[in-house]
Every structure is written in structure tokens, then in C-alpha cells.
Write an enzyme that holds these catalytic residues in place. Structure first.
Site, short mmCIF file in Angstrom:
data_model
loop_
_atom_site.label_atom_id
_atom_site.label_comp_id
_atom_site.label_asym_id
_atom_site.label_seq_id
_atom_site.Cartn_x
_atom_site.Cartn_y
_atom_site.Cartn_z
N GLU A 116 -8.09 7.75 1.96
CA GLU A 116 -7.89 9.19 1.76
C GLU A 116 -6.60 9.71 2.39
O GLU A 116 -6.18 10.81 2.09
CB GLU A 116 -9.09 10.01 2.24
CG GLU A 116 -9.76 9.65 3.54
CD GLU A 116 -10.70 8.46 3.43
OE1 GLU A 116 -10.17 7.34 3.43
OE2 GLU A 116 -11.94 8.63 3.39
N ALA A 117 -5.94 8.89 3.23
CA ALA A 117 -4.75 9.44 3.91
C ALA A 117 -3.43 8.85 3.41
O ALA A 117 -2.38 9.40 3.70
CB ALA A 117 -4.87 9.19 5.41
N ASP A 136 5.32 -7.50 4.80
CA ASP A 136 5.33 -8.54 3.77
C ASP A 136 6.36 -8.23 2.69
O ASP A 136 7.03 -9.13 2.17
CB ASP A 136 3.93 -8.66 3.13
CG ASP A 136 2.92 -9.26 4.11
OD1 ASP A 136 3.33 -10.07 4.97
OD2 ASP A 136 1.73 -8.92 4.02
N GLY A 170 -5.61 0.41 9.10
CA GLY A 170 -4.55 -0.22 9.88
C GLY A 170 -4.92 -1.68 9.98
O GLY A 170 -5.74 -2.04 10.82
N ARG A 229 1.16 -5.83 -4.82
CA ARG A 229 1.38 -6.73 -3.69
C ARG A 229 1.84 -8.13 -4.11
O ARG A 229 1.56 -9.11 -3.43
CB ARG A 229 0.10 -6.87 -2.87
CG ARG A 229 -0.35 -5.62 -2.15
CD ARG A 229 -1.47 -5.90 -1.18
NE ARG A 229 -1.97 -4.69 -0.59
CZ ARG A 229 -1.40 -4.06 0.44
NH1 ARG A 229 -0.30 -4.56 0.97
NH2 ARG A 229 -1.92 -2.95 0.91
N ASP A 263 0.35 1.66 8.61
CA ASP A 263 -0.15 0.90 9.76
C ASP A 263 0.74 1.05 11.00
O ASP A 263 0.29 0.79 12.12
CB ASP A 263 -0.25 -0.59 9.43
CG ASP A 263 -1.28 -0.87 8.34
OD1 ASP A 263 -1.90 0.09 7.86
OD2 ASP A 263 -1.43 -2.05 7.96
N GLY A 274 0.83 -1.21 0.00
CA GLY A 274 0.00 0.00 0.00
C GLY A 274 0.86 1.26 0.00
O GLY A 274 1.93 1.27 0.58
N TYR A 327 -25.49 13.47 17.28
CA TYR A 327 -25.04 12.26 16.58
C TYR A 327 -23.94 11.51 17.31
O TYR A 327 -23.06 12.12 17.93
CB TYR A 327 -24.47 12.63 15.20
CG TYR A 327 -25.48 13.13 14.21
CD1 TYR A 327 -26.57 12.35 13.85
CD2 TYR A 327 -25.32 14.38 13.63
CE1 TYR A 327 -27.50 12.82 12.93
CE2 TYR A 327 -26.23 14.85 12.70
CZ TYR A 327 -27.33 14.07 12.37
OH TYR A 327 -28.23 14.53 11.46
N LYS A 362 8.22 0.93 5.31
CA LYS A 362 7.08 1.77 4.97
C LYS A 362 5.81 1.11 5.42
O LYS A 362 5.71 -0.12 5.36
CB LYS A 362 7.09 1.95 3.44
CG LYS A 362 5.88 2.39 2.77
CD LYS A 362 4.93 1.46 2.04
CE LYS A 362 4.64 0.07 2.37
NZ LYS A 362 3.50 -0.54 1.67
N THR A 363 4.86 1.78 5.90
CA THR A 363 3.45 1.37 6.04
C THR A 363 2.75 2.36 6.96
O THR A 363 3.27 2.70 8.03
CB THR A 363 3.23 -0.07 6.56
OG1 THR A 363 1.81 -0.24 6.73
CG2 THR A 363 3.90 -0.40 7.87
P1 FBP Z 1 0.91 -1.95 3.63
O1 FBP Z 1 1.09 -2.82 4.84
O2 FBP Z 1 1.32 -2.61 2.39
O3 FBP Z 1 1.60 -0.64 3.83
O4 FBP Z 1 -0.63 -1.59 3.45
C1 FBP Z 1 -1.40 -1.23 4.51
C2 FBP Z 1 -2.83 -0.91 4.16
O5 FBP Z 1 -3.01 0.45 3.88
C3 FBP Z 1 -3.75 -1.36 5.30
O6 FBP Z 1 -3.90 -0.37 6.27
C4 FBP Z 1 -5.01 -1.73 4.58
O7 FBP Z 1 -5.77 -2.69 5.27
C5 FBP Z 1 -4.52 -2.29 3.30
O8 FBP Z 1 -3.29 -1.65 3.04
C6 FBP Z 1 -5.44 -2.09 2.14
O9 FBP Z 1 -4.92 -2.80 1.07
P2 FBP Z 1 -5.30 -2.54 -0.44
O10 FBP Z 1 -4.57 -1.30 -0.86
O11 FBP Z 1 -4.76 -3.74 -1.14
O12 FBP Z 1 -6.77 -2.37 -0.50
#
Ligand code: FBP
Length: 588
Positions: free
Chosen positions: A451-452, A201, A281, A170, A234, A109, A273, A231-232
């Protein structure tokens, strides 16, 4: 006369001076992007020799990361070379290394800052070496889809968010035929080193490639170096002081925190609300914890606590419903509930049910093919253990269907598509009716995810990634392979490190089989960040103490701040990062 534009002269509009300047700004030339490209980022002390950027050498330190026996046996070359010792930066490199051809790729991602890794890498390699960009991630590496990265390219991508410069995917590189393809591509393109910018991964891919390409790739018998970059968004690729955080986490959490802060302010304004907000994550709840510390929501669920304290779904629902009723009686019938994306995999009962489902889906792959989703579910109820089958059957259709979705190549369930926030808010509504039907409950659901990931990076992510790129380049010029570039002491001069990747691997069950992967770093309940959160959350639930952090700041009060969870967990004395001790604070 044009029916839509009335008497307006269309030609005049599209040929006007304003229309011309709008067209010039198309594709990455907004005034904002133009401005951030020229924003300076600080190189850390180690890379500056008399004020000029220069690579460093590395020396093995005393810290050893011992993997288990099975891992050690599977990575003999890498482990013999690294002796599982973390490398720290030594002196500036005096030897001139030239004519190296380095390929760089994004994997998994997207995350803000990736473009600056490429810039730091390109600039540290200098004009005597060549940097090639691999298009579309690991898939592009298998086919040799690459191009030469120029100085003009890096000027264009500097400080911009996203991975759009090269794209990502991926694909898992594991099978012997995939390794052979990479070897062929390396030979055909004369590649000496590969840099993989990715999460757990993707760095697992990097560890395997480093081992398999250790020697015997090129005609002279030499190998190809492989270096990973953490990187991630998460934040689950972290490892104590030697890897305080992955890049992209800071930007993503600051964007989510702005949105959550705005909604919290809305709830205290409109007074009616309850917002259930699921935050991205995949497994760990670092993102939710960080956003909670930034904004002080009414309730924030932390998956790791749910698992460790064995909190059932019914208990989660009860506790939220009781908070809603309590606040309603005090005249505060509004609030925000933060739900980590991966929660469902951590709820007792669900964890083992999903594991069972993963196993059976892998086992009965052929039988499931050709069946529609309802038939697949019926088939599965009979294959799962009785309690797992019953639990799956009891779930709302929308959740069941998503649990049956294909896993990615690494065996991950696509949790980003599972609407846990809706399941929870529906259950809370039913519970409130049961407990006290006089309390009105108006809920709205959100998912803040995609979006982030590609937001324009924070100053922290821009600076961190530029230096990670310089670290990766230095490791290559120093002849290292099988290491992940990292930095320690982010609050005090940020020092480059090389972490032996194979030493980070562990055995996990993926797609029903044991697999050697980098262990995801989960939120620890005894970590300072969680302890602090735990000490405040009751107060946040019973009062309106929300913060509105506002948009990401590239200058001003929060521009120099790193994530709160990182500062707390690393026991830094302030929230400010400092990549260069000679600079008063940090740029800009
Ligand atoms: P990475 O671990 O590859 O950085 O991706 C994290 C992530 O953004 C998660 O937070 C999310 O669940 C997932 O990718 C979504 O995956 P995809 O882009 O394949 O829909």
C-alpha cells in the site's frame, strides 16, 4: 422500472452534470493529482545557471571506492575508466550536446518519485536530445519495447506516485545471449545511453551492462553509456555521505508511520488489543527503524540486532510475552509490535537453514518439479542437514510453504509473503498461557507493504528524484558510463555525484552460487539512528509515548522533513532538507 434503482431515472443519473465531471476525473485526474502536477520542486544550485535549468559537468574527486580483486578483474573497462573515484559536479556544461538517444526504464519494485526521475532527465536532456521510455522494465529492454517520451507525458506524470507510466519487472540481465539482445535493441533503436532506475539488484544489472556495452556496440565501434539511479523503499541502497538514501524510502515510511500512528492511538483508546504489524523491507530493517522513530511503538524488532546479538526465536517470544504481562499488570494490556519483513532470514538457526534450503532447491530443481508442496517438503527434509530439516519441519505449514516458494531471478526469497507476524503472535499467545494464564491476550495481525510503494511522493522524494534525474542526464551528456547518480549534503544545497557502480559490488551467495552483486546496506548497530532508538525503546515499552505523524504533508510542518534515520546517520543539524540554498527553506 429497474428493480435495483426503484423509481430513480437511470438516464438522468448517468447524464447529469455531476456524473460528467466524475467521468472526467477517471484515470489519474483526481483533484489531488491535478493539484500536485503543478507543484514546483526545487532544482539544486548546481543545475541553475542564471535561474535556468542546465546540465553540469563532472570531475573525479579524491574519494576512492576500492572493490576486491575478483570484482576489479571482472569489470576492467569500467574500473579503468573510473579509477574507482567518485565524480562530483563541476561547472555548468558549456558544450552543446545534441542528438543523443537515451532509453530509461524502471526495474524492481515500485517506489514513489520514479516519475520525477523521468521528468528531471527529460528536462535536463532538453529538446536537442531524445528520451525513450522502455515498457515493463528490463524485460522490455530485451525486446525493444519502447516509445518516445514527450513534454506532455512529463507534465502528466510530474509528482505522481508509482511506476505505472512505463511499468517495471525483475528480469535479471546477465546471460551472454541477454547482453547480445540488448546490443541488438540499441543498434535497432539508435540508443546512445540507458538509464536504469532500480535497487541493488537492478543497479547490479546496470554495472554489468555498462561493462559489456562499454565499446563495440555500434557500427563505428563505440559503446552505449549506462547510468543507474538509486531506488527502493527498503532504504538498503545507501553508502555513507555519498549516497544518503535511495528514493521511495521517505514516502513509504511516512505512509506506514501514519498507519502505525493511527493504530497506536487506537490501542490507547480501545485498551484491549495487541497489534503485530509486519513492515515491508526485504532484508534490512531501515523501514521499521524509521517508522519506530516516527511513532514510538511499544516494541520494534530490528533484524540486524537479532542476528548480531544472536537472539533466538524463543528469546524474542519470551521478551514480547514478558512485556505484555508487565504492561497488563500496570493496566496497559495493549500495544503495537513492529516486525521487519525480513526478520525470519536473520533469526539464528533460520539464517543457515534458509541458506541450506536455497542451495538444495537450486541443486535439486529438476527433482522438485512435478511434486506437490507436501512431497517437496518431505524430499527437502531428507536433503537438508538434520538440524535444518528439523527446524523446517517444526514450523507452521503456512511458513513452510512460503519458504519453499520460487526465488526471483536474483535469487531472493519472497519474504513479503511470509507471515512472520502471525507466527510470532501465536507463539507469544502460547508463551503467555504458560507464564501467566490470568493475563488475557487479544492480538491482531497486519502486513503493511504494497500500500505504500506507489503513494503520492513526499516533497522530499519529489525533489530528490527530480534532481537525481537531472544528475543522470548530466552524467550522460558529460559522456560518463557505469555510474550511479547520487546527491550528497541533502540538508545544504544537495550536490550531484556520480558513484562508480562496479566499485560497490561484492561477492554474495545467491541460488547456491557466488554472485557479484551490490551489497545491501543493513542497519548498523553503531549508527546514530539505532543508538538513539536503543536509548528510547524501554521508555516507549513502559509508557504510552506514541506519536501520530498524520498523513503525508505537501505543505505545513513536516513537508520539509527528510527521514529521521537519514538526518541522524548523516549527522545533519536539523530534520529539514534543503535542495537549493537560495530558497528560504524549500518549496512549496
Ligand atoms: P526493490 O528492492 O526492487 O525496490 O523492491 C523492494 C520490495 O518492495 C521489498 O520491500 C519487498 O520484499 C519486495 O519488493 C516485494 O517484491 P514483489 O513486488 O516482487 O512482490
Amino acid at each position: 422500472m429497474n428493480k435495483l434503482t426503484g423509481s430513480m431515472n437511470v438516464e438522468n443519473v448517468i447524464n447529469s452534470a455531476l456524473a460528467y465531471s466524475l467521468k472526467v476525473m477517471e484515470k489519474g485526474h483526481s483533484p489531488f493529482e491535478k493539484a500536485i502536477r503543478t507543484m514546483e520542486v526545487p532544482a539544486c544550485d548546481a543545475f541553475l545557471t542564471l535561474g535556468t535549468l542546465a546540465p553540469v559537468t563532472f570531475v573525479p574527486g579524491t574519494k576512492v571506492l576500492e572493490p576486491n580483486r575478483e570484482i576489479a578483474d571482472s569489470f576492467p573497462n569500467s574500473i579503468a575508466a573510473s579509477e574507482n573515484r567518485i565524480l562530483s559536479a563541476g561547472d555548468a556544461m558549456t558544450a552543446k550536446v545534441s542528438r543523443k538517444r537515451v532509453a530509461v526504464l524502471f526495474s524492481g519494485g515500485p517506489a514513489a518519485g520514479g516519475h520525477n526521475v523521468v521528468t528531471g532527465l527529460k528536462q535536463i536532456l532538453g529538446s536537442d536530445n531524445t528520451l525513450l521510455g522502455v515498457k515493463a522494465g528490463p524485460k522490455g529492454l530485451l525486446t525493444g519495447n519502447m516509445f518516445e517520451i514527450t513534454d506532455e507525458h512529463v507534465q502528466q506524470i510530474m509528482n505522481t506516485g508509482g511506476f505505472n507510466f512505463m511499468g517495471s519487472d525483475r528480469t535479471k540481465i546477465e546471460k551472454p545471449e541477454d547482453i547480445d539482445k540488448v546490443k541488438t535493441v540499441c543498434r535497432e533503436h539508435g540508443i546512445d545511453a540507458i538509464v536504469i532506475i532500480g535497487g541493488d539488484d537492478s543497479n547490479t544489472n546496470a554495472a554489468l551492462l555498462a561493462e559489456k556495452l562499454f565499446s563495440g556496440v555500434k557500427e563505428d565501434g563505440s559503446g552505449v553509456q549506462v547510468i543507474g539511479v538509486p531506488k527502493t523503499i527498503d532504504g538498503d541502497l545507501q553508502h555513507g555521505d555519498e549516497l544518503p538514501i535511495s528514493f521511495g524510502f521517505d514516502t513509504a515510511t511516512k505512509i506506514y508511520a501514519e498507519e502505525v500512528g493511527n493504530i497506536l492511538r487506537d490501542t490507547a483508546s480501545s485498551l484491549k488489543y495487541w497489534h503485530f504489524i509486519r513492515l515491508m523491507g526485504r532484508s534490512a530493517s531501515h523501514v521499521t527503524l524509521e517508522v519506530a522513530l516516527q511513532t514510538h511503538p511499544t516494541i520494534a524488532l530490528i533484524s540486524e540486532e537479532v542476528r548480531e546479538c544472536n537472539i533466538t526465536l524463543a528469546e524474542i517470544v519470551d521478551s514480547i510475552a514478558n512485556t505484555v504481562i508487565w504492561r497488563a499488570k500496570k493496566g496497559m494490556n495493549y500495544g503495537v509490535v513492529l516486525v521487519p519483513e525480513g526478520l525470519i532470514e536473520f533469526i539464528p538457526g533460520f539464517t543457515t537453514m534458509i541458506d541450506d534450503l536455497n542451495d538444495k532447491m537450486a541443486q535439486f530443481k529438476d527433482e522438485l518439479g512435478g511434486k506437490n508442496i507436501r512431497e517437496q517438503l518431505l524430499f527437502m527434509y531428507s536433503k537438508l542437514t538434520q538440524s535444518h530439516g528439523e527446524l523446517l519441519e517444526s514450523l507452521p505449514d503456512s511458513i513452510k510453504y512460503k519458504l519453499m516458494a520460487d526465488r526471483d531471478e536474483h535469487g531472493n526469497l519472497p519474504v513479503s509473503q511470509i507471515e512472520t507476524e502471525i507466527m510470532l503472535s501465536d507463539a507469544v499467545k502460547a508463551k503467555i498461557i504458560e507464564l501467566d494464564a490470568t493475563v488475557k491476550f487479544a492480538s491482531l495481525n497486519h502486513f503493511f507493504g504494497y500500500e505504500a510503494r506507489c503513494g503520492a511522493s513526499t516533497v522530499f522524494d519529489s525533489s530528490y528524484t527530480y534532481n537525481l534525474g537531472a544528475t543522470a542526464g548530466s552524467l550522460i551528456l558529460d559522456g560518463r558510463t557505469g555510474y550511479m547518480a547520487s546527491m550528497t549534503d541533502l540538508d545544504n544545497g544537495a550536490k550531484p555525484l556520480g558513484i562508480p557502480i562496479a566499485s560497490l559490488l561484492d561477492i554474495e551467495i545467491r541460488k547456491g552460487k557466488p554472485a557479484k552483486v551490490i551489497e545491501k546496506a543493513l542497519v548498523k548497530l553503531d549508527s546514530p539512528a539505532f543508538i538513539y532508538f536503543e536509548s528510547r525503546r524501554r521508555l516507549w515499552a513502559e509508557n504510552d509515548l506514541s506519536n501520530s505523524p498524520g498523513p503525508i504533508q505537501l505543505w505545513g510542518p513536516t513537508s520539509r522533513q527528510l527521514p529521521k534515520t537519514v538526518a541522524l546517520n548523516r549527522e545533519y543539524q536539523s530534520l529539514d532538507f534543503k535542495f537549493n540554498t537560495a530558497l528560504e527553506g524549500n518549496l512549496p
